[in-house]
Write a protein that holds these residues in place. Structure first.
Motif, PDB file in Angstrom:
ATOM      1  N   LEU A 473       0.856  -1.137   0.061  1.00 31.84           N
ATOM      2  CA  LEU A 473      -0.110   0.016  -0.042  1.00 31.84           C
ATOM      3  C   LEU A 473       0.664   1.182  -0.107  1.00 31.84           C
ATOM      4  O   LEU A 473       0.309   2.221   0.507  1.00 31.84           O
ATOM      5  N   THR A 474       2.143   1.138  -0.606  1.00 35.86           N
ATOM      6  CA  THR A 474       2.951   2.338  -0.529  1.00 35.86           C
ATOM      7  C   THR A 474       2.788   2.780  -2.464  1.00 35.86           C
ATOM      8  O   THR A 474       2.994   2.007  -3.074  1.00 35.86           O
ATOM      9  N   ASP A 475       2.864   4.071  -2.434  1.00 38.62           N
ATOM     10  CA  ASP A 475       2.867   4.698  -3.691  1.00 38.62           C
ATOM     11  C   ASP A 475       1.757   4.328  -4.701  1.00 38.62           C
ATOM     12  O   ASP A 475       1.782   4.490  -5.940  1.00 38.62           O
ATOM     13  N   VAL A 476       0.641   4.054  -3.965  1.00 35.22           N
ATOM     14  CA  VAL A 476      -0.606   3.772  -4.702  1.00 35.22           C
ATOM     15  C   VAL A 476      -1.338   4.743  -5.065  1.00 35.22           C
ATOM     16  O   VAL A 476      -2.495   4.536  -5.811  1.00 35.22           O
ATOM     17  N   ARG A 477      -1.305   5.936  -4.391  1.00 37.57           N
ATOM     18  CA  ARG A 477      -2.031   7.171  -4.845  1.00 37.57           C
ATOM     19  C   ARG A 477      -1.368   8.348  -4.977  1.00 37.57           C
ATOM     20  O   ARG A 477      -0.245   8.402  -4.337  1.00 37.57           O
ATOM     21  N   ASN A 478      -2.091   9.416  -5.372  1.00 44.06           N
ATOM     22  CA  ASN A 478      -1.502  10.629  -5.689  1.00 44.06           C
ATOM     23  C   ASN A 478      -1.597  11.612  -4.208  1.00 44.06           C
ATOM     24  O   ASN A 478      -2.164  11.155  -3.441  1.00 44.06           O
ATOM     25  N   GLY A 479      -1.084  12.595  -4.272  1.00 43.45           N
ATOM     26  CA  GLY A 479      -0.960  13.518  -3.226  1.00 43.45           C
ATOM     27  C   GLY A 479      -2.336  13.723  -2.423  1.00 43.45           C
ATOM     28  O   GLY A 479      -2.188  14.333  -1.392  1.00 43.45           O
ATOM     29  N   ILE A 480      -3.361  13.546  -3.333  1.00 44.59           N
ATOM     30  CA  ILE A 480      -4.586  13.816  -2.467  1.00 44.59           C
ATOM     31  C   ILE A 480      -5.509  12.497  -2.525  1.00 44.59           C
ATOM     32  O   ILE A 480      -6.654  12.617  -1.954  1.00 44.59           O
ATOM     33  N   GLY A 481      -4.582  11.429  -2.398  1.00 42.72           N
ATOM     34  CA  GLY A 481      -5.188  10.124  -2.241  1.00 42.72           C
ATOM     35  C   GLY A 481      -6.077   9.609  -3.389  1.00 42.72           C
ATOM     36  O   GLY A 481      -6.729   8.652  -3.370  1.00 42.72           O
ATOM     37  N   ALA A 482      -5.841  10.172  -4.748  1.00 40.52           N
ATOM     38  CA  ALA A 482      -6.628   9.676  -5.887  1.00 40.52           C
ATOM     39  C   ALA A 482      -5.963   8.840  -6.741  1.00 40.52           C
ATOM     40  O   ALA A 482      -4.642   8.455  -6.313  1.00 40.52           O
ATOM     41  N   HIS A 483      -6.337   7.617  -7.230  1.00 41.68           N
ATOM     42  CA  HIS A 483      -5.597   6.873  -8.058  1.00 41.68           C
ATOM     43  C   HIS A 483      -4.946   7.444  -9.229  1.00 41.68           C
ATOM     44  O   HIS A 483      -5.297   8.572  -9.673  1.00 41.68           O
ATOM     45  N   TYR A 484      -3.779   6.927  -9.584  1.00 36.04           N
ATOM     46  CA  TYR A 484      -3.318   7.351 -10.945  1.00 36.04           C
ATOM     47  C   TYR A 484      -4.034   6.765 -12.085  1.00 36.04           C
ATOM     48  O   TYR A 484      -4.672   5.737 -11.871  1.00 36.04           O
TER      49      TYR A 484
END
Lengths: 655, 655, 655
Positions: A473-484
């Protein structure tokens, strides 16, 4: 070298003046060297608006000073006097149901309310003028456990601050709509001031994040504002005592302050969590942190929720912050309140002034601190191992946990315990912390790496030879918690040439998973499954679902001079330990050989090298050493095995 | 014959236009033949009031159409744009605490509010004008999971509608007072407008019933109003997708609509409940129902509350609605949202556009549907067994459950499972459904028979030769849930010449109960005890309480050409199975012989006769057949035993 | 000698007039001798304000009277008619969230509201005028289960009453500030009217206590006001029926009333709690109490939360109040409501007028009462053992429980059960009760002795030869629940020359504790540890914590002609029994020898001496007697062992 402070919270305003001499005498007897006072005594300092009475407080500070007991003064802004709410009822939090909080209790004022801020400024100015140069005031505590009561004030000032924050973070409402994906549910706004707070609806998680953040902003700004005022008057260090939660953010709060202050009420069952926090607090500033509150016995805010702690607990609990990088341990409270709130809370003295049953352990701790003062004062904890614990990850998991029961701190603390069992001392670090000097970095559940320069620092760390354990669960979202939308991970897929195929909630009931050596691997709750390019597979899915079979679960990737161990699973303790040992071995980190629940704190500095040992499991423990060492507390010398009794403490220095 | 639809919910408004081609390509690859779009996209269609933008939606509908993917269009009234609430804050629900809901989330507008209704009318007109004749729009979905948020709006419009309903139902307030027994607690009213809603008091259960019903009325009228508008523009079928709850009433809602739509998120543990609902939905209309939502993997509205499902689950779950009488299975959702709500919900593609691990099962289902299309399209499920499930019983048990833990649907579903284990396919039917063609009717917990012409239909059914299993808790209240005062049962006592002496909560701890053959009978929670006249006793109380010993628990009564089996007990599964087998035998119903958790769906029609088999217990199963049959999916032929693998599906037709 | 009343609640207002004759006939058949009527029928008595209709009620009272069934009339103030709230919406409780309760339900009016009080006065006057001299009305019940709905009305009248109470109790706001220790948290007030109610904050426990007390004041005053009005018209006894909670205070409420009334709905699992309450109710007044409500079968206010009770339960449950000092047992309700609330509540008749399955037990109880009437009417329960149960302790533990799970009544009831198992009948007494005539007094958890003349009475009791078992948690706080600041206990330390060193939450996990005879002692949750002066140690800490080892846990102290047994521990049942036996032996109290769950009620008076035996554990029991006794119910004579069947009852008199 000064001895670490052994302190206590003292509320002279609750007692007849005649008690002061007795209390001071008993503090001396207990070995207390520091008292925290003033934090809730606004009314006694300013009984009418603008009319100050500090004589009583001078008498207390002076009496303590004469006895050699230093003072930490608290600003009393958590509990304004009744005249403030009488004059300005809007100082109180406006709740979701449209009603206002009322006088009584504490922390129920709005940190954005101008009347509250003005009155707070004035009492802080007044205290600064009065005590800023007092030589016995060796520190200042701002407010107490700052966190506005309830679920967020909804007053016009808070709504404005929230909308201002949104404007600051997103620039235009179109950008906010786009980044929050507000075509979803037709939520999009035309103006910032249309964005509601987090109440009465199934709200967007990004909105919930910002709503919480706006309130944290206000509380943080309120503390910084007080610090600026006090600095007009004093050179003593300033901090604010916070609880074991990282929602508000220790880094943001403590950055402009001088000293990190921490309150905890851990129990035998979760004492390792206190260790985790101390390993974190130590890394926030160069200056040693202050443990400002802990119980001698039990917490009793409303009722006693635990049984008597075993003998030795009070002492080891008092030692832990000092062993792990702090310079004080203070009890809450010196003397149990005789009326009002918290009538059954643990203390050093009973209301009638008698020692409680841990008095002997308090005194013994004081003696310990004396014996170890040169070593403790002249050394710092040093370690090549770091574990990430970020404020942003905490907030993102608060608003968007992935599966039921997923709790960020709990998952990180499990890794922390695994490292401790491996015989290393982890530095727990935030996203802003430098990675220089570390050989191993472990980053579980750091949902986003878009957090300042975090990603770049990690890249450099690995390129230069570090071993990085990343995931799950690391590096799986952008800075506001959205998916790439064009990749599953922010930087790891491209960097390592892997593909994160699936993240699945699981336990042993459907999937079978194993290490490449054939040993079973027990996944706990969550697995991320990869297709590897170049890397070396360490564990994978071995059966249970044909679409998943053969996918990689853990892999090792050489990058530059270092390596990345990509870990896709929450695991049971044994497998987690296996992984940590593997990473430590890859990095060539030396480990202590320990048996039992022993915390080893390696310290070095101008006062030499040594180890502080704290047994936290109430069992027997042994440390294996390879050269003779001497225990500063008992005078004993050991050559190979150092036995430690249940809840025992040793301070070992090289012979 | 058209192939059953395999569909998905698609939210193109959340994605950059550039994604459309890719999504359509991947849908084709997955075998998707139908997309549900538009349901929450009000703002994108009408960014300012009265200013419509449908170009983007035409592009989507057209691109799908070109790829051979049909479209179901949703009206977006669950999520009005921010301009509506800005102009008319009163569109939002007025909550019990006096505060209004706010923009954000969904389904938080008042279905009685004239501004909301007007704006809804306009967008529905606009969509109808724009897409009513589009050949690729093969159906219309009204709103989504209609049910006003919270515990009932309390605004003036809702209060008026509630009082109007009371007037309509009761005529005069004196009649309401009398029927509700309002001398009790001096509750009686002098005017209808004095009757409060269900809040802030220990209220009369009849009041609670009407309060809920008035809100359901509003939601139902809102849907019918939208349907009437759309019919000005389109001939495509219209429905509204509802959840597995019968409080609002499927019959009332779906009567004037064209197609029944259903959303479910069942799991391995309760998949039999989905079967129950499909057996119900099939009977609501001649037209096959549409399963509009189910997950490929897991529900993740706020967090994932389950572990990975075993392989095959996705396929059998997709087959069940089609096997049992529907003509579509649609996934929620096509591509996981990349930001905002429900970020961890199961889907067909990940946010980055990759297949999830069930992609293969989706494609296989599509291939299955093709292979079986002639048979499925040319047959219907036919069965001589019916099980009652009435909206009024649901509502009465909601307001007046008899004992703790008494849950109407759960008790009916237990009977449903017992019938399935007996090897028959029950039609689950509402109170308005015809009884013609059935040989066995089972009516547990139909608290009242005063529900339209229900009592008379049952009487005729039995007189003409049917076997009716009645009870427990059936016919024990009048049409508003009140007791009868001159008899214990509405029609059964007189009709059968029995007397219901006592209804008692019980388990095995006090009473002993047994079948007449001497076998023990295990009562579950509730028993009704009778004194018989003419009937044949099948089970009775054999000990435990002298006042109850010897009372009849189950009895058989010949009536006309048929019979009534009067059952006074909730029973454990084994005894319930025994009773169902007995009733089926009395009626001469043929049963399938099955081993394992197999659902057999017998279908017949112009395309011949056959059986669809679905294993739902994740174990091995066998069906015994008496003549050769061929599996349309695999081409295999069987003569006696048909093995079915865990979560397996077979479509058997006579060789 | 009159036979004890066997009664029932009857609601003729809910039924057609034609039912009256039938109901009366069936009451006669059941053996019912008393009916409670009128309690909620305000609307039927006063359909429009000031327009009274009592004809229907006269017909009921007269019909009952002609049948020899006495009447207890209830004032209907719990449920005002709709016209009152229409005219004065402020009669309803103003809730914390700012909304008002509404018409419907019951007990939702404010006992301080002048409009409510005025309307209540008028209906009470009217009833008094109408029925005050009716010879068949043998008692008056005021309101029903008085306790204002919710968590305390916040209207202006209630706030004023609260502030007036504070002024009355504390004189000046400075005194209140001082006694509540309001320098703590800067809570201190400048005016009484600034003190908020207990809402929306973490409030001072003393404030919470007074807030609750102010509302209890209002309810009590409301009842006394009604009694004063009725006394203008009637000489029949007046009371108000209360539930098993002592927060409001039975002594304060019942003092100026004539008869104690009590409603209970105990079950097989907690029937001993009903016994406890009867042992308490008996001591409140010379006049035997009235058990005004209990179920024949089960409570079903909203749903049935229990299974069928075993045969005999109804009879023994009906006997207990009469055996233990009451003169009535009344069922709630005669005939189950046919519509509206509580549709599944246990009753004597079903809504259709049929006997429920306990009808036979009701009739047998009536026959029993006839057979035993001379003995019961001519004797009273007499015992030398008293157990304290104080209203103030209840309130203090409500606001300030010491440890999690600490529940005052539960801890006292454990002691009560221990005494019963020892074969004695305890009088449960309040703080105002005289101690004359007792040999043993047990006072567990009497947090404060500052409760009227309680401390002085106890002192005299002991000096004169009594044995007092004190503690744990007794005498540890002052009259408002604050700690003493110069001693740990109010009077015990000085008086006995002991020192209470530590109060600690504990179980067997840390401390080892034992009796002086070497037997282990099992502490339950809490221990107070003493340093003794002169006393004799009975139990102490034997290991586990060096600071606590050797401290006294239980000790015996000779004082004057008597002794104090100071008990510092909550204990498991066996150890508690050991302690009680020791105290009884020291006091020379004779005990009954019983096997099984037998309650022995020793009675004596002008009708001789005897024992009523009630088995409450649903098992076999035996009483050993030393002289021949005869059972008045069966005519049997016993010489040594008296067997009692499960739930059996015997009335034994000396042969």
């Amino acid at each position: 070298m000064k001895t670490p402070f052994l302190g206590c919270a003292y509320y002279p305003e609750d007692w007849d003046d005649s008690q002061l001499d007795y209390d001071v005498k008993m503090m001396k007897e207990a070995g207390i060297t520091c008292a925290r006072i003033g934090e809730f005594a606004w009314r006694k300092m300013e009984p009418k608006r603008g009319q100050y009475e500090f004589g009583w407080l001078h008498r207390v500070v002076d009496a303590l000073g004469e006895a050699g007991i230093a003072v930490v003064l608290g600003t009393p802004t958590a509990t304004p006097p009744v005249w403030l709410g009488d004059a300005f009822p809007d100082v109180f939090v406006l709740q979701k149901d449209g009603t206002r909080a009322k006088h009584g209790g504490r922390r129920h004022c709005c940190s954005n309310n101008p009347h509250y801020l003005e009155a707070s400024d004035q009492i802080v100015h007044a205290m600064g003028r009065e005590f800023g140069k007092d030589p016995n005031v060796i520190g200042w505590q701002l407010d107490n456990e700052i966190l506005t009561w309830g679920t967020g004030c909804t007053c016009e000032h808070c709504m404005k601050a929230y909308h201002d924050r949104l404007k600051r973070e997103y620039g235009t409402v179109e950008n906010l709509n786009a980044r929050w994906n507000l075509n979803l549910f037709s939520q999009a706004y035309d103006r910032f001031d249309e964005v509601p707070g987090d109440w009465n609806a199934w709200h967007n998680p990004h909105l919930k994040y910002e709503w919480a953040a706006a309130h944290y902003d206000a509380d943080i700004a309120f503390m910084h504002r007080q610090a600026e005022i006090l600095r007009l008057y004093t050179d003593a260090p300033i901090g604010t005592d916070m609880m074991p939660t990282n929602a508000m953010g220790y880094e943001d709060m403590c950055g402009p302050l001088d000293v990190v202050m921490f309150n905890h009420y851990n129990t035998p069952a979760n004492l390792s969590d206190a260790v985790f926090w101390f390993d974190y607090l130590r890394t926030l500033k160069d200056r040693p942190f202050w443990n400002t509150e802990t119980a001698t016995t039990w917490n009793g805010s409303t009722a006693i929720g635990q049984v008597l702690k075993p003998e030795g607990y009070c002492r080891v609990n008092s030692w832990l912050p000092v062993a792990l990088g702090g310079e004080s341990n203070m009890y809450w409270l010196w003397r149990q309140h005789w009326a009002g709130h918290e009538l059954v809370h643990g203390s050093v003295l009973t209301p009638e002034g008698r020692p409680t049953h841990t008095f002997g352990e308090v005194r013994r701790t004081a003696e310990d601190f004396d014996k170890a003062s040169v070593f403790i004062g002249g050394t710092k904890v040093k370690t090549p191992v770091a574990l990430h614990f970020t404020n942003k990850a905490w907030q993102l998991f608060d608003q968007q946990k992935v599966f039921d029961g997923n709790w960020y701190a709990g998952d990180v603390q499990q890794v922390h315990r695994a490292l401790v069992r491996c015989g290393v001392r982890p530095d727990v670090i935030g996203a802003t912390h430098s990675l220089e000097g570390y050989k191993v970095l472990v980053s579980p559940c750091v949902m986003t790496l878009e957090d300042g320069d975090l990603a770049e620092k990690i890249r450099t760390f690995v390129e230069n030879g570090g071993v990085w354990v990343a995931g799950p669960l690391t590096d799986v979202r952008n800075g506001i918690g959205a998916h790439y939308t064009d990749r599953a991970m922010g930087m790891l897929e491209d960097w390592l040439g892997v593909r994160l195929d699936y993240g699945v909630p699981t336990d042993g009931s459907v999937l079978r998973t194993a290490w490449e050596d054939g040993e079973d691997l027990a996944v706990r709750k969550w697995a991320e499954l990869y297709t590897l390019g170049e890397g070396e597979r360490l564990a994978s899915v071995t059966g249970g679902h044909s679409a998943l079979n053969g996918k990689s679960l853990i892999s090792r990737h050489k990058v530059g001079k270092g390596e990345v161990i990509l870990c896709g699973a929450l695991m049971e303790d044994a497998d987690l330990g296996k992984l940590m040992n593997l990473a430590l071995a890859d990095a060539g980190v030396e480990t202590f050989r320990v048996m039992g629940s022993l915390n080893v704190s390696p310290r070095s500095g101008e006062a030499g090298d040594g180890l502080v040992l704290c047994e936290i499991g109430c069992g027997d423990a042994i440390l294996q050493i390879s050269r003779p060492m001497k225990d500063l507390l008992t005078g004993e010398t050991f050559r190979d095995n150092v036995p430690v009794e249940p809840y025992g403490v040793r301070v070992l220095v090289n012979e």
